[in-house]
Every structure is written in structure tokens, then in C-alpha cells.
Design an enzyme around this catalytic site. Structure first.
Site, mmCIF file in Angstrom:
data_model
loop_
_atom_site.group_PDB
_atom_site.id
_atom_site.type_symbol
_atom_site.label_atom_id
_atom_site.label_comp_id
_atom_site.label_asym_id
_atom_site.label_seq_id
_atom_site.Cartn_x
_atom_site.Cartn_y
_atom_site.Cartn_z
ATOM 1 N N VAL A 275 -37.879 -6.869 8.991
ATOM 2 C CA VAL A 275 -36.188 -6.715 9.058
ATOM 3 C C VAL A 275 -35.814 -6.471 10.710
ATOM 4 O O VAL A 275 -34.686 -6.359 10.862
ATOM 5 C CB VAL A 275 -35.924 -5.669 8.318
ATOM 6 C CG1 VAL A 275 -36.013 -6.103 6.750
ATOM 7 C CG2 VAL A 275 -36.493 -4.292 8.559
ATOM 8 N N GLU B 76 -35.294 -3.579 -9.151
ATOM 9 C CA GLU B 76 -36.663 -4.299 -9.766
ATOM 10 C C GLU B 76 -37.416 -3.081 -10.202
ATOM 11 O O GLU B 76 -38.224 -3.443 -11.298
ATOM 12 C CB GLU B 76 -37.346 -4.746 -8.434
ATOM 13 C CG GLU B 76 -38.566 -5.372 -8.867
ATOM 14 C CD GLU B 76 -38.564 -6.456 -9.763
ATOM 15 O OE1 GLU B 76 -37.849 -7.567 -9.422
ATOM 16 O OE2 GLU B 76 -38.856 -6.409 -10.758
ATOM 17 N N VAL C 123 -37.673 -1.977 -14.462
ATOM 18 C CA VAL C 123 -38.317 -2.740 -15.485
ATOM 19 C C VAL C 123 -39.847 -3.250 -15.007
ATOM 20 O O VAL C 123 -40.064 -3.875 -14.132
ATOM 21 C CB VAL C 123 -37.739 -4.013 -15.797
ATOM 22 C CG1 VAL C 123 -38.591 -4.615 -17.194
ATOM 23 C CG2 VAL C 123 -36.470 -3.860 -16.353
ATOM 24 N N GLY D 52 -42.409 -1.395 -13.651
ATOM 25 C CA GLY D 52 -42.779 -0.820 -12.598
ATOM 26 C C GLY D 52 -42.774 -1.760 -11.203
ATOM 27 O O GLY D 52 -42.182 -2.302 -10.779
ATOM 28 N N GLY E 61 -48.135 11.004 -14.184
ATOM 29 C CA GLY E 61 -46.751 10.733 -13.591
ATOM 30 C C GLY E 61 -46.173 9.477 -14.101
ATOM 31 O O GLY E 61 -45.138 8.652 -13.630
ATOM 32 N N LYS F 226 -35.593 -1.404 -20.958
ATOM 33 C CA LYS F 226 -35.897 -2.422 -20.192
ATOM 34 C C LYS F 226 -36.044 -3.759 -20.961
ATOM 35 O O LYS F 226 -35.490 -4.561 -20.182
ATOM 36 C CB LYS F 226 -37.543 -2.161 -20.030
ATOM 37 C CG LYS F 226 -37.633 -1.101 -19.331
ATOM 38 C CD LYS F 226 -39.143 -0.522 -19.007
ATOM 39 C CE LYS F 226 -39.428 0.691 -18.213
ATOM 40 N NZ LYS F 226 -40.766 1.205 -18.663
HETATM 41 N N1 LIG Z 1 -42.763 7.514 -12.952
HETATM 42 C C1 LIG Z 1 -42.939 6.189 -13.059
HETATM 43 O O1 LIG Z 1 -43.926 5.584 -13.161
HETATM 44 C C2 LIG Z 1 -41.525 5.625 -13.063
HETATM 45 C C3 LIG Z 1 -40.224 6.077 -13.065
HETATM 46 N N2 LIG Z 1 -39.130 5.304 -13.017
HETATM 47 C C4 LIG Z 1 -37.973 6.090 -13.027
HETATM 48 O O2 LIG Z 1 -37.934 6.621 -11.552
HETATM 49 C C5 LIG Z 1 -36.723 7.615 -11.721
HETATM 50 C C6 LIG Z 1 -37.746 8.970 -11.101
HETATM 51 O O3 LIG Z 1 -38.729 8.958 -11.739
HETATM 52 P P1 LIG Z 1 -40.231 10.103 -11.453
HETATM 53 O O4 LIG Z 1 -40.307 9.974 -10.106
HETATM 54 O O5 LIG Z 1 -41.116 10.051 -12.348
HETATM 55 O O6 LIG Z 1 -39.210 11.571 -11.889
HETATM 56 P P2 LIG Z 1 -39.754 12.991 -11.467
HETATM 57 O O7 LIG Z 1 -39.214 13.981 -12.448
HETATM 58 O O8 LIG Z 1 -41.172 13.123 -10.963
HETATM 59 O O9 LIG Z 1 -38.953 13.218 -9.889
HETATM 60 C C7 LIG Z 1 -37.462 13.306 -10.250
HETATM 61 C C8 LIG Z 1 -37.092 13.962 -8.744
HETATM 62 O O10 LIG Z 1 -35.551 14.031 -8.937
HETATM 63 C C9 LIG Z 1 -34.917 15.365 -8.410
HETATM 64 N N3 LIG Z 1 -33.917 15.617 -9.315
HETATM 65 C C10 LIG Z 1 -33.905 15.384 -10.563
HETATM 66 N N4 LIG Z 1 -32.682 15.570 -10.912
HETATM 67 C C11 LIG Z 1 -31.872 16.246 -9.967
HETATM 68 C C12 LIG Z 1 -30.739 16.837 -9.830
HETATM 69 N N5 LIG Z 1 -29.878 16.877 -10.733
HETATM 70 N N6 LIG Z 1 -30.322 17.077 -8.475
HETATM 71 C C13 LIG Z 1 -31.268 16.891 -7.516
HETATM 72 N N7 LIG Z 1 -32.605 16.466 -7.728
HETATM 73 C C14 LIG Z 1 -32.752 15.995 -8.876
HETATM 74 C C15 LIG Z 1 -36.159 16.190 -8.590
HETATM 75 O O11 LIG Z 1 -36.187 17.297 -7.879
HETATM 76 P P3 LIG Z 1 -37.376 18.481 -7.765
HETATM 77 O O12 LIG Z 1 -38.690 17.936 -7.250
HETATM 78 O O13 LIG Z 1 -37.030 19.644 -6.732
HETATM 79 O O14 LIG Z 1 -37.475 19.130 -9.004
HETATM 80 C C16 LIG Z 1 -37.467 15.213 -8.304
HETATM 81 O O15 LIG Z 1 -37.758 15.306 -7.077
HETATM 82 C C17 LIG Z 1 -36.357 7.952 -13.030
HETATM 83 O O16 LIG Z 1 -35.267 7.146 -13.299
HETATM 84 C C18 LIG Z 1 -37.504 7.033 -13.885
HETATM 85 O O17 LIG Z 1 -37.128 6.420 -15.131
HETATM 86 C C19 LIG Z 1 -39.072 3.836 -12.901
HETATM 87 C C20 LIG Z 1 -40.224 3.398 -13.092
HETATM 88 C C21 LIG Z 1 -41.759 4.049 -13.117
HETATM 89 N N1 LIG Z 2 -42.135 6.228 -18.327
HETATM 90 C C1 LIG Z 2 -42.222 4.886 -17.895
HETATM 91 C C2 LIG Z 2 -42.190 4.776 -16.534
HETATM 92 C C3 LIG Z 2 -41.677 3.334 -15.948
HETATM 93 O O1 LIG Z 2 -40.836 2.727 -16.150
HETATM 94 C C4 LIG Z 2 -43.365 4.030 -18.377
HETATM 95 O O2 LIG Z 2 -44.447 4.964 -19.043
HETATM 96 O O3 LIG Z 2 -43.486 2.705 -18.450
HETATM 97 NA NA NA Z 3 -40.464 -4.546 -11.702
#
Ligand SMILES: NC(=O)C1=CN([C@@H]2O[C@H](COP(=O)(O)OP(=O)(O)OC[C@H]3O[C@@H](n4cnc5c(N)ncnc54)[C@H](OP(=O)(O)O)[C@@H]3O)[C@@H](O)[C@H]2O)C=CC1
Ligand SMILES: N[C@@H](CC=O)C(=O)O
Ligand code: NA
Length: 431
Positions: A33, A129, A132, A134, A187, A205
Site C-alpha cells: 500500500v 470477510e 464468515v 474466519g 478462543g 453466516k
Molecule cells: N474468536 C474467533 O475465532 C472469531 C471471532 N469472530 C468475531 O470477532 C469478534 C471478536 O471476537 P473475539 O476476539 O473472540 O472476542 P473476545 O471476547 O476475545 O474479545 C473482545 C474484545 O472486545 C473488548 N470489548 C468487548 N465489549 C466491549 C465494550 N462494550 N467496550 C469496550 N471493549 C469491549 C474486550 O475488552 P477486554 O479485553 O478488556 O475484556 C475484548 O478485548 C466477535 O464479533 C466474534 O464473533 C469472528 C471470527 C472468528
Molecule cells: N465462534 C465462531 C468463531 C468464528 O466465527 C466459530 O466457532 O466459528
Molecule cells: Na472469511
């Protein structure tokens, strides 16, 4: 562009992966980029929490406005999860002309069209992306790679947690609760894993996939959903004996103008391409009228795989910035939604019943199927421990959902039927 500044909402499983990839792949990002990428602020709930990545604590904030209203931030990456509050943040960010990249399928399945409209009205990109399957680049494949084709079928394992659970239960005989805990520790699971195990995450999804694949606005309520919580060891055992593997499968099928979309546990014949997709891996089979069969496979959950999709979206935003074409790539749905009636949805079914072990019961049951013109691929009667009862296990040939549901109602009304133990969709032939 001298520098791209990112505001990161969330620093959990996916957020820490995003930080690592942006740091470790800075050279590659620069090359693609033409300028450095820096994370300027990170929203978290708890500033004092131990983090899985080295991060300057001064970047952390608990106030989303510090990111949304920061004029120097170009792109907001949303990996915090949640729906209503998150929607407000992203709408504000877009109205403040920040591009958005999100992994949030809950949000996109409910408010995707509102957010996409707001994005294009403000000349912003909104890419999702990671929402759905991952790390699999499935949305780009549908929107770009297969843009010229008419997609008629998508079938997928789109939830990593449930695939992980079903794999460990089937292959290692592990207990459901124990494997669910493991998926949470790794996770893969959502903050509330109910949405994984009840099939809702996969349904969200499938709503996103079918909206893009069929160019038709499919809402979450249009997706029929059943999760994995009632699958028993016995069902997995019978499946194996008959040559099937149990998977939580999302199906989106278009015939003519009409579509069906569902998520349900399905017994797949062992030779089916989706049957060998194990652990947290996902796969999406896509059939296009011109291209024929295609299949996309990869990690469906987890920190770095999901973050890869996010940072690749970020690269997409930055390339558009260089070309000055942000907000111009989203395409609105082309077709009106028409859902199939239950009489138009065909499948094979597995059914397990406990019935009174009496003369004539077997014949009565089979006659109910005949009344609805449903025949059997396989039917077995077996003894059960409980005295006076027998177990009937059957696999039907193709049947209309309406007929199958009517049959279940009639079977439930029969005095000789003690219990319908389980019922699953079937793909492929039994042994
Ligand atoms: N885990 C996975 O494999 C996948 C997840 N996703 C999506 O990605 C997103 C994140 O998932 P994931 O990383 O697993 O979630 P986590 O619970 O591990 O992390 C969430 C983060 O967001 C912060 N947070 C949550 N709510 C608030 C709030 N109200 N105000 C401020 N900070 C907030 C938390 O803060 P703190 O750390 O301080 O608690 C934390 O750092 C979700 O939408 C999930 O569906 C999509 C694909 C795969
Ligand atoms: N919880 C979801 C995370 C990714 O979207 C899964 O298990 O597939
Ligand atoms: Na994807």
C-alpha cells in the site's frame, strides 16, 4: 498517504491477532500500500487486564468516542463483538468518514444492509470477510472470483466450535461439556457459546453468504436453525455404523427463483467432501451454473487466521484509498427474495424411534410413510434394554419436508410410539 492510522475496537482473541499481523507484516503492508500502518488507539473494557500481545498501555482506552471522533483515524477495525452498541459506534464512525473492517457476523446479519448503505453514502468501505468462515476468503471469492456466475448452491461447515466439538466427540469419544470448554479456551467460541452450539452463529453466516451468493436479501429469520445440543453418543454410533459422519451443515439452495436456507446437524456419507473437514476447520462448497463445483477450505476460527482476513480487508481499504474509489464496491441485491415452501424442500432423513415391541407396530409405522409416498433406503428394528420396547432406525429416500413433518406428527400420535429419539437430515448413501 504518509501513514494509515487504525482505531481498534477490541483486543481479545481476534484483536491481539490483528496487532501481531500489523506489526509482523509491516514490510509486506508497506510494499502493497506504499505507507506504514499504525494502531493509534485500542478500545477495551478493562485497561488493567493482562494482554496476549505486547502493547503500549497508553494506546488503550475505555471510551469509544476517542476513536470514533479522532479525525486522524482513517480505519476502524471492529473486533469487540456485540450488536446494538457496536452498531451505534460503527454508524458514527462511517458518518465521520472512517472506513470500517469488522469480524462481527451478529451485527452484519442483522444490520448489514443499513451499515453498507451508510458506508457508501459516506464514501467509505465496509468490509467483513472475517465474519464468515474466519480465515477462508469466501466472501471475496463470491463477490469477485465468481462474480460472473449464477450460484445455485452453497453448503458449508461454517462454525469452528461445533465442528471441533463434533470431531472430538466422534473420533475420541470425548464428552460434550469438556470439548466445549476446550473450544472456549482455544478462543474459537463466542463470548456466549450458546450461539455456537444452538446453530445461531452458523445461521448468521449462512444469511450473509446467501445474501451475497444469491444477490438477494436473506434475513436471519429466513434461516431454519437447529443446533448440536441434542446429538447423543447413540446417534453418532448409528451414524458411524451406517457409514455417516455427523456435521453441523449450512445449506443455501436456489431452484429457479426460489431459495431455502438452513443450518442443521446432518449425517454426511463418509465419501462426501465435507465429511473429512475436522476440528475448527471450515469449508464451503459452492456450485455455480457455469463454473460447476468449487470448494473453499481453511481455519474457521482462532486468533491469527481470523486476523488474516481482517488485515487483508484493511489492505483492500488502503488500495481503494490510493485509487480514490472507497465506498464504490458494494453491490445492492439484484433479486427479490422468494422462499421455498416446505413442500418444495427435498432431503433424505435419518429417524430413530422407540416403539412398543408388539406385532403389527412395524407395519403400522411403514404404512404411514407409504401414505406420504416416502420410501426407505434402510430400515432396522433392534432390541433395546428397556423391556417391551424396540428401537427402529431408518433412513428415507428423498422426501419433501412437508411430508416428513406430517409423518412425524402422525408418528407422535401413535400409541405404539413411545418416543422419537432423534431425526437428522442425510446427505449421500448409507453403507
Ligand atoms: N474468536 C474467533 O475465532 C472469531 C471471532 N469472530 C468475531 O470477532 C469478534 C471478536 O471476537 P473475539 O476476539 O473472540 O472476542 P473476545 O471476547 O476475545 O474479545 C473482545 C474484545 O472486545 C473488548 N470489548 C468487548 N465489549 C466491549 C465494550 N462494550 N467496550 C469496550 N471493549 C469491549 C474486550 O475488552 P477486554 O479485553 O478488556 O475484556 C475484548 O478485548 C466477535 O464479533 C466474534 O464473533 C469472528 C471470527 C472468528
Ligand atoms: N465462534 C465462531 C468463531 C468464528 O466465527 C466459530 O466457532 O466459528
Ligand atoms: Na472469511
Amino acid at each position: 498517504m504518509e501513514m494509515i492510522s487504525i482505531g481498534l475496537l477490541g483486543l481479545g482473541t481476534v484483536g491481539t491477532g490483528v496487532v501481531k499481523i500489523i506489526e509482523n507484516h509491516q514490510d509486506k503492508l508497506m510494499h502493497q500500500v506504499g505507507c506504514p500502518v499504525q494502531i493509534k488507539k485500542v478500545l477495551v473494557k478493562d485497561i488493567n487486564k493482562q494482554r496476549a500481545v505486547d502493547i503500549n498501555v497508553n494506546l488503550l482506552t475505555t471510551d469509544a468516542e476517542e476513536i470514533i471522533n479522532d479525525a486522524d483515524i482513517d480505519v476502524v477495525i471492529e473486533v469487540m463483538g456485540g450488536v446494538e452498541e457496536t452498531r451505534d459506534y460503527l454508524l458514527k464512525a462511517l458518518r465521520n468518514r472512517k472506513h470500517v473492517v469488522t469480524a462481527n457476523k451478529d451485527l452484519m446479519a442483522l444490520y448489514g444492509s443499513e451499515l453498507l448503505t451508510t458506508a457508501s453514502e459516506n464514501g467509505c468501505d465496509l468490509f467483513y470477510e472475517a465474519s464468515v468462515a474466519g480465515g477462508i476468503p469466501i466472501l471475496r471469492s463470491l463477490v469477485d472470483g465468481l462474480a460472473s456466475d449464477r450460484i445455485t448452491k452453497m453448503m458449508g461447515i461454517v462454525n469452528g466450535t461445533t465442528n471441533f466439538i463434533l470431531t472430538k466427540m466422534s473420533k475420541q469419544g470425548s464428552a460434550y461439556e469438556e470439548v466445549l470448554k476446550e473450544a472456549q479456551q482455544l478462543g474459537y467460541a463466542e463470548a456466549d457459546p450458546t450461539s455456537d452450539v444452538e446453530g445461531l452463529d452458523a445461521a448468521r453466516k449462512m444469511a450473509i453468504l446467501s445474501t451475497l451468493g444469491f444477490s438477494m436479501k436473506i434475513d436471519l429469520d429466513d434461516v431454519k436453525v437447529k443446533g448440536i445440543t441434542s446429538i447423543t453418543e447413540e446417534d453418532l454410533g448409528y451414524g458411524k455404523k451406517l457409514g455417516y459422519t455427523m456435521k453441523l451443515i449450512g445449506i443455501a439452495h436456489r431452484e429457479g427463483e426460489k431459495v431455502e436456507v438452513s443450518v442443521q446437524p446432518t449425517l454426511l456419507s463418509e465419501s462426501h467432501p465435507l465429511a473429512s473437514v475436522n476440528d475448527e476447520y471450515n469449508a464451503v462448497y459452492v456450485y455455480g451454473e457455469a463454473v460447476g463445483e468449487t470448494m473453499f477450505y481453511g481455519p474457521g476460527a482462532g486468533s491469527l487466521p481470523t486476523a488474516t482476513a481482517i488485515v487483508s480487508d484493511l489492505v483492500g481499504v488502503m488500495k481503494n484509498m490510493r485509487l480514490g474509489v472507497n465506498g464504490k464496491s458494494a453491490v445492492t441485491p439484484q433479486y427479490e427474495k422468494i422462499l421455498k415452501e416446505p413442500s418444495e424442500i427435498y432431503s433424505k432423513y435419518f429417524l430413530r424411534l422407540h416403539v412398543k415391541d408388539e406385532v403389527g407396530v412395524f407395519a403400522t409405522i411403514t404404512s404411514i410413510f407409504s401414505e406420504h409416498h416416502v420410501s426407505f433406503e434402510k430400515i432396522l428394528q433392534l432390541p433395546v434394554k428397556e423391556k417391551g420396547l424396540a428401537e427402529i432406525v431408518l433412513v428415507t429416500h428423498q422426501a419433501a419436508l412437508q411430508d416428513y413433518e406430517d409423518i412425524l406428527v402422525k408418528l407422535r400420535d401413535l400409541q405404539a410410539v413411545k418416543e422419537i429419539k432423534s431425526s437428522y437430515r442425510v446427505e449421500g448413501s448409507s453403507k
